[in-house]
Design a protein around this motif. Structure first.
Motif, PDB file in Angstrom:
ATOM      1  N   SER A  85       7.135  -0.694   8.489  1.00 57.62           N
ATOM      2  CA  SER A  85       6.202   0.134   9.270  1.00 57.62           C
ATOM      3  C   SER A  85       4.796   0.058   8.686  1.00 57.62           C
ATOM      4  O   SER A  85       3.804  -0.013   9.401  1.00 57.62           O
ATOM      5  CB  SER A  85       6.632   1.600   9.273  1.00 57.62           C
ATOM      6  N   LEU A  86       4.764   0.032   7.348  1.00 49.25           N
ATOM      7  CA  LEU A  86       3.475  -0.060   6.655  1.00 49.25           C
ATOM      8  C   LEU A  86       2.753  -1.360   7.001  1.00 49.25           C
ATOM      9  O   LEU A  86       1.528  -1.412   7.119  1.00 49.25           O
ATOM     10  CB  LEU A  86       3.737   0.012   5.147  1.00 49.25           C
ATOM     11  N   MET A  87       3.531  -2.430   7.193  1.00 51.71           N
ATOM     12  CA  MET A  87       2.936  -3.741   7.448  1.00 51.71           C
ATOM     13  C   MET A  87       2.616  -3.973   8.927  1.00 51.71           C
ATOM     14  O   MET A  87       1.985  -4.963   9.267  1.00 51.71           O
ATOM     15  CB  MET A  87       3.858  -4.866   6.965  1.00 51.71           C
ATOM     16  N   HIS A  88       3.100  -3.074   9.796  1.00 52.77           N
ATOM     17  CA  HIS A  88       2.905  -3.276  11.233  1.00 52.77           C
ATOM     18  C   HIS A  88       1.456  -3.478  11.650  1.00 52.77           C
ATOM     19  O   HIS A  88       1.162  -4.406  12.404  1.00 52.77           O
ATOM     20  CB  HIS A  88       3.538  -2.137  12.029  1.00 52.77           C
ATOM     21  N   PRO A  89       0.532  -2.622  11.148  1.00 53.53           N
ATOM     22  CA  PRO A  89      -0.869  -2.812  11.563  1.00 53.53           C
ATOM     23  C   PRO A  89      -1.386  -4.217  11.264  1.00 53.53           C
ATOM     24  O   PRO A  89      -2.064  -4.833  12.086  1.00 53.53           O
ATOM     25  CB  PRO A  89      -1.618  -1.757  10.740  1.00 53.53           C
ATOM     26  N   LEU A  90      -1.033  -4.753  10.092  1.00 54.37           N
ATOM     27  CA  LEU A  90      -1.481  -6.094   9.726  1.00 54.37           C
ATOM     28  C   LEU A  90      -0.904  -7.137  10.684  1.00 54.37           C
ATOM     29  O   LEU A  90      -1.604  -8.054  11.133  1.00 54.37           O
ATOM     30  CB  LEU A  90      -1.052  -6.417   8.289  1.00 54.37           C
ATOM     31  N   ALA A  91       0.385  -6.921  11.020  1.00 50.62           N
ATOM     32  CA  ALA A  91       1.034  -7.862  11.928  1.00 50.62           C
ATOM     33  C   ALA A  91       0.361  -7.851  13.292  1.00 50.62           C
ATOM     34  O   ALA A  91       0.111  -8.901  13.894  1.00 50.62           O
ATOM     35  CB  ALA A  91       2.515  -7.517  12.058  1.00 50.62           C
ATOM     36  N   ILE A  92       0.038  -6.647  13.759  1.00 51.36           N
ATOM     37  CA  ILE A  92      -0.597  -6.525  15.082  1.00 51.36           C
ATOM     38  C   ILE A  92      -1.962  -7.200  15.067  1.00 51.36           C
ATOM     39  O   ILE A  92      -2.319  -7.956  15.977  1.00 51.36           O
ATOM     40  CB  ILE A  92      -0.715  -5.040  15.475  1.00 51.36           C
ATOM     41  N   GLN A 120       6.434  -2.612  -3.586  1.00 52.15           N
ATOM     42  CA  GLN A 120       5.360  -3.545  -3.893  1.00 52.15           C
ATOM     43  C   GLN A 120       5.842  -5.000  -3.767  1.00 52.15           C
ATOM     44  O   GLN A 120       5.180  -5.851  -3.174  1.00 52.15           O
ATOM     45  CB  GLN A 120       4.848  -3.283  -5.318  1.00 52.15           C
ATOM     46  N   ALA A 121       7.024  -5.261  -4.338  1.00 51.55           N
ATOM     47  CA  ALA A 121       7.571  -6.621  -4.304  1.00 51.55           C
ATOM     48  C   ALA A 121       7.743  -7.089  -2.860  1.00 51.55           C
ATOM     49  O   ALA A 121       7.398  -8.215  -2.504  1.00 51.55           O
ATOM     50  CB  ALA A 121       8.903  -6.671  -5.039  1.00 51.55           C
ATOM     51  N   LEU A 122       8.257  -6.171  -2.033  1.00 49.82           N
ATOM     52  CA  LEU A 122       8.533  -6.537  -0.649  1.00 49.82           C
ATOM     53  C   LEU A 122       7.240  -6.696   0.155  1.00 49.82           C
ATOM     54  O   LEU A 122       7.110  -7.616   0.965  1.00 49.82           O
ATOM     55  CB  LEU A 122       9.415  -5.454  -0.038  1.00 49.82           C
ATOM     56  N   VAL A 123       6.289  -5.805  -0.100  1.00 45.57           N
ATOM     57  CA  VAL A 123       5.006  -5.873   0.613  1.00 45.57           C
ATOM     58  C   VAL A 123       4.363  -7.244   0.407  1.00 45.57           C
ATOM     59  O   VAL A 123       3.920  -7.889   1.356  1.00 45.57           O
ATOM     60  CB  VAL A 123       4.046  -4.757   0.128  1.00 45.57           C
ATOM     61  N   ASN A 124       4.351  -7.714  -0.844  1.00 43.98           N
ATOM     62  CA  ASN A 124       3.712  -9.002  -1.129  1.00 43.98           C
ATOM     63  C   ASN A 124       4.358 -10.137  -0.345  1.00 43.98           C
ATOM     64  O   ASN A 124       3.675 -11.010   0.184  1.00 43.98           O
ATOM     65  CB  ASN A 124       3.783  -9.322  -2.621  1.00 43.98           C
ATOM     66  N   VAL A 125       5.687 -10.124  -0.298  1.00 47.93           N
ATOM     67  CA  VAL A 125       6.393 -11.212   0.391  1.00 47.93           C
ATOM     68  C   VAL A 125       6.137 -11.149   1.893  1.00 47.93           C
ATOM     69  O   VAL A 125       5.826 -12.167   2.535  1.00 47.93           O
ATOM     70  CB  VAL A 125       7.907 -11.136   0.090  1.00 47.93           C
TER      71      VAL A 125
END
Ligand code: ADP
Ligand code: MG
Length: 428
Positions: free
Chosen positions: A287-294, A319-324
């Motif tokens: 969910s945190l990464m959704h804006p970047l994806a959009i 953190q580890a997952l966010v980077n990947v």
């Protein structure tokens, strides 16, 4: 016999490299193209000296040292070998001297012009290229000579024997060049590994130094912060200093955050170990990464049906997952897709981040996770390394599979602490 003579040639050709690897590899002279040129020049002259005369032809492997010296020693080494062959051939004289000159010049020109492309290839391909470059000139010469003899006054009677000769010649030549370039490649690899080790050692020391400095700076910072907070609480709310102190404190907080981030990178610290529901945690990250994806026009999906629990630090894991995931999104073009899935696999749990982005070549794959390696304009080359460190500290593994143009699959495998599937809790 031809075979014996040619095997002698193989030995003669391998001698310079064997001498080189056993005595000179780590010395300054070993890196000099003049030295390599002289060694190969010598072996080419020896080849000529022991060449086998039959069917009106000199059978020898003189092109092998010539090609190898150009490829592995550069134009200077190649030039020296070239001149040695020319000199030796002139002294030998014999008929068809001009033909000899032309064939040597032809054989030398191909590796001379090819050497740049040669070094852009990978090890295995380089060996194959060396074989081709070495074997071609001799076969062209052979076929020209044989056809010339065929139409001349004394035609060849024993064709099957001649064919056998050619076959033998070809096989022995392939063996000779193959072996020689494999030895060269081994030397190159060893040298590169040494360099890389020294570099890694240096970086490691630097990293440790920087980490201890960061640590030392943090302590006085904490004291300063404490006193400033005290001063701020004693200051009148409408006084000038009150505002300034607020500003100073917020800047101090920033400095502290940077130092903490750095220390975290140098050595991931697991501060609060708690029981994590993986699917919920991963869902939070997605969910945190959704804006970047959009923003990037990428579809970000997740498949998190499995209910898995893990004991670890929530923030580090995130953190580890966010980077990947960030890398996956950044590697994917508009309209592409990134999928995050969670799979329970026996004693382990696997998190798979798959994208259909630009992918990576083998060379890029081998460099991923090395400090500061990035292909992006604004990249830092730290993300993957941080993830690797964190997952390592969790006793897990990250495996990258990638194909250029098709996409990348990153699979993070973590040892499972406990799993809840049937609603009952179990320890283990
Ligand atoms: P940064 O993202 O700052 O470049 P990283 O350490 O996160 O640094 O990544 C290093 C490099 O690895 C990236 O620049 C990119 O070239 C490559 N990379 C990482 N993940 C992927 C991926 N999923 N697809 C393609 N390339 C990737
Ligand atoms: Mg990154």
């Amino acid at each position: 016999m031809l075979a014996e003579k040619l095997l002698l040639h193989v030995f003669v050709i391998l001698v310079p490299i064997l001498v080189y690897t056993s005595f000179f590899e780590n010395r300054r002279i070993g890196r000099s193209p003049y030295f390599l040129g002289m060694m190969y020049g010598l072996s080419a002259i020896l080849c000529l000296a022991v060449s086998y005369y039959s069917y009106g032809l000199y059978w020898d492997l003189r092109y092998v040292p010539l090609v190898l010296s150009f490829l592995y020693g550069g134009p200077i080494a190649g030039g020296i070998t070239f001149l040695s062959i020319i000199g030796a051939r002139t002294l030998m004289n014999g008929d068809a001297l001009l033909f000899g000159y032309i064939s040597i010049a032809l054989a030398a020109s191909v590796p001379f012009f090819y050497v740049k492309r040669f070094w852009r290839q990978q090890t295995k391909k380089r060996i194959i290229t060396a074989i081709w470059l070495g074997i071609w000139p001799s076969f062209i010469m052979l076929s020209i000579l044989i056809s010339w003899r065929y139409f001349s006054e004394n035609p060849i009677h024993n064709l099957s024997e001649l064919l056998l000769y050619i076959l033998l010649f070809g096989v022995i030549q392939i063996v000779a060049i193959g072996f020689a370039s494999m030895l060269h490649e081994a030397v190159i690899e060893r040298r590169m590994m040494n360099k890389e080790m020294q570099r890694a050692e240096k970086l490691n020391t630097l990293g440790e130094l920087a980490a201890s400095i960061a640590h030392e700076v943090r302590n006085p910072l904490t004291v300063v912060k404490g006193f400033l907070q005290l001063m701020k609480s004693q200051e009148k709310q409408n006084g000038d200093n009150y505002q300034y102190l607020g500003l100073v404190l917020s800047e101090l907080a920033r400095a502290e955050a940077i130092i903490n981030d750095y220390l975290n990178f140098a050595k991931p610290q697991f501060e609060k170990i708690e029981r994590l529901d993986l699917s919920t945690t991963i869902f939070d990250v997605v969910s945190l990464m959704h804006p970047l994806a959009i923003k990037q026009g990428v579809e970000l999906d997740s498949d998190l049906k499995n209910e898995v629990y893990l004991h670890t630090d929530r923030n580090q894991f995130k953190q580890a997952l966010v980077n990947v995931i960030k890398n996956a999104i950044e590697a994917t073009d508009h309209g592409g897709r990134v999928k995050v899935s969670l799979v329970a696999a026996g004693q382990n749990v696997r998190i798979i981040v798959k994208d259909n982005g630009k992918g990576m070549t083998k060379e890029q794959l081998s460099r991923i996770g090395t400090l500061f390696y990035t292909t992006k304009d604004k990249g830092t080359g730290l993300g993957t390394l941080v993830s690797l460190r964190i997952i390592e500290a969790m006793e897990g593994k990250i495996i990258y599979k990638s194909e250029p143009g098709k996409g990348t699959e990153v699979s993070i495998t973590l040892p499972l602490v406990r799993q809840l599937n049937d609603g009952k809790s179990c320890t283990g």
